[in-house]
Scaffold this motif. Sequence first.
Motif, PDB file in Angstrom:
ATOM      1  N   MET A   1       0.842  -1.191   0.000  1.00 17.02           N
ATOM      2  CA  MET A   1       0.000   0.000   0.000  1.00 17.02           C
ATOM      3  C   MET A   1       0.881   1.246   0.000  1.00 17.02           C
ATOM      4  N   LEU A   2       0.565   2.180  -0.863  1.00 14.46           N
ATOM      5  CA  LEU A   2       1.229   3.470  -0.866  1.00 14.46           C
ATOM      6  C   LEU A   2       0.194   4.525  -0.497  1.00 14.46           C
ATOM      7  N   GLN A   3       0.661   5.578   0.132  1.00 10.53           N
ATOM      8  CA  GLN A   3      -0.253   6.604   0.592  1.00 10.53           C
ATOM      9  C   GLN A   3       0.075   7.925  -0.075  1.00 10.53           C
ATOM     10  N   LEU A   4      -0.977   8.584  -0.525  1.00 10.99           N
ATOM     11  CA  LEU A   4      -0.831   9.912  -1.106  1.00 10.99           C
ATOM     12  C   LEU A   4      -1.264  10.904  -0.043  1.00 10.99           C
ATOM     13  N   ARG A   5      -0.398  11.873   0.262  1.00  8.87           N
ATOM     14  CA  ARG A   5      -0.721  12.691   1.413  1.00  8.87           C
ATOM     15  C   ARG A   5      -0.551  14.176   1.123  1.00  8.87           C
ATOM     16  N   GLU A   6      -1.338  14.966   1.851  1.00 10.12           N
ATOM     17  CA  GLU A   6      -1.275  16.417   1.759  1.00 10.12           C
ATOM     18  C   GLU A   6      -0.484  16.959   2.943  1.00 10.12           C
ATOM     19  N   PRO A   7       0.504  17.818   2.721  1.00 11.16           N
ATOM     20  CA  PRO A   7       1.294  18.347   3.831  1.00 11.16           C
ATOM     21  C   PRO A   7       0.467  19.279   4.718  1.00 11.16           C
ATOM     22  N   PHE A  35       5.100   6.456  -0.117  1.00 11.67           N
ATOM     23  CA  PHE A  35       4.329   7.688  -0.166  1.00 11.67           C
ATOM     24  C   PHE A  35       4.446   8.335  -1.543  1.00 11.67           C
ATOM     25  N   LEU A  36       3.321   8.813  -2.034  1.00 15.03           N
ATOM     26  CA  LEU A  36       3.338   9.824  -3.078  1.00 15.03           C
ATOM     27  C   LEU A  36       3.010  11.131  -2.371  1.00 15.03           C
ATOM     28  N   ILE A  72       9.585   6.703  -1.853  1.00 15.50           N
ATOM     29  CA  ILE A  72       9.109   8.077  -1.848  1.00 15.50           C
ATOM     30  C   ILE A  72       9.013   8.583  -3.280  1.00 15.50           C
ATOM     31  N   LEU A  73       7.785   8.829  -3.734  1.00 15.42           N
ATOM     32  CA  LEU A  73       7.548   9.514  -5.001  1.00 15.42           C
ATOM     33  C   LEU A  73       7.079  10.928  -4.687  1.00 15.42           C
ATOM     34  N   VAL A  74       7.436  11.877  -5.539  1.00 11.99           N
ATOM     35  CA  VAL A  74       7.110  13.276  -5.299  1.00 11.99           C
ATOM     36  C   VAL A  74       6.402  13.845  -6.522  1.00 11.99           C
ATOM     37  N   GLY A  75       5.268  14.498  -6.303  1.00 14.97           N
ATOM     38  CA  GLY A  75       4.576  15.162  -7.393  1.00 14.97           C
ATOM     39  C   GLY A  75       5.283  16.444  -7.792  1.00 14.97           C
ATOM     40  N   ALA A  76       5.346  16.695  -9.102  1.00 17.48           N
ATOM     41  CA  ALA A  76       5.956  17.931  -9.610  1.00 17.48           C
ATOM     42  C   ALA A  76       5.120  18.471 -10.767  1.00 17.48           C
TER      43      ALA A  76
END
Length: 293
Positions: A1-7, A35-36, A72-76
């Motif tokens: 499971m990966l989680q997409l999160r808002e800071p 995490f994404l 760790i994936l990061v949206g850009a």
Amino acid sequence: MLQLREPPRDRNGNLIEKSLYKHVVDQINGDVHGFLIMGSMGDEPGIRDSEYSKVVKTVLKAKNEIKSDVRILVGAMDCSIERVLDRINSLKGLDIDGIALTTPYYFSCSQEALIRFFSTIANKSEFPIYLYDLPSTTKTKIMLKTQKRLSEHKNIWGSKCSEDASYIKKLVDYFKDSEEYKIIEAQYDLFDMFHRVGANLHLDGFICLFPQWLKSYWSELESGNWKACSLWQSKFSELRDEFKKLDILPAFSYAMNILGYEGNFAPSHMGPLSEEDKNRVKDLMKKFELIKN
């Protein structure tokens, strides 16, 4: 499971580092595998430039201090090659596993334009690129033929897909024997179904609310106990559907506050909940035993 999160941010849009740190540690301890950060629910376009790299560095600090190996994936995401590269270059030298990119979301564009967009960025990025198909937001879908062409690029390593289950299934079938190109599915109501057909990377932001459920759910997925998985899925969906009856992102943010995480987890222009809706969120959290009565 990966989680997409808002800071979590304060009223001026500044990152609340201690809240983010605590949440990352709690999620990892709850058996999240990655995490994404700053994806769509993570409000990447709404993150201040001054806070963007701070978010990534805080997540990495939490990961490293508890000696975790989560990905760790990061949206850009942005509307031009140049603006995306500005985001990516601000992360230079950081130990992340990849960059997630939607299509440009101001102007719609052709599939050939998408190939130029993603290929140019992949050529210049020090990090692997993961395509992020989200046409309801960006107005342009990454068609299957385009995905297949882009998968041949040595620095494009996979795709995160949030919509259209039949499309995701076709991607899973096409890339099922690939060790290099990974499909991350984000069908919150269908995690178990996709796991059965070989898509074992699942992602959604709503799972932030129930890390204590994930170890049991993941164990059932891995053992193929589909009856138990179905019961868990029904529970996931019921909780999310109750939140959708409210203003879902402010309601989610308030639920995070109840769980002990300071700050705003919703876009800043979304207004606060009424006292009545706050009480409804509290009642839901009690009903699903996410907090004590």
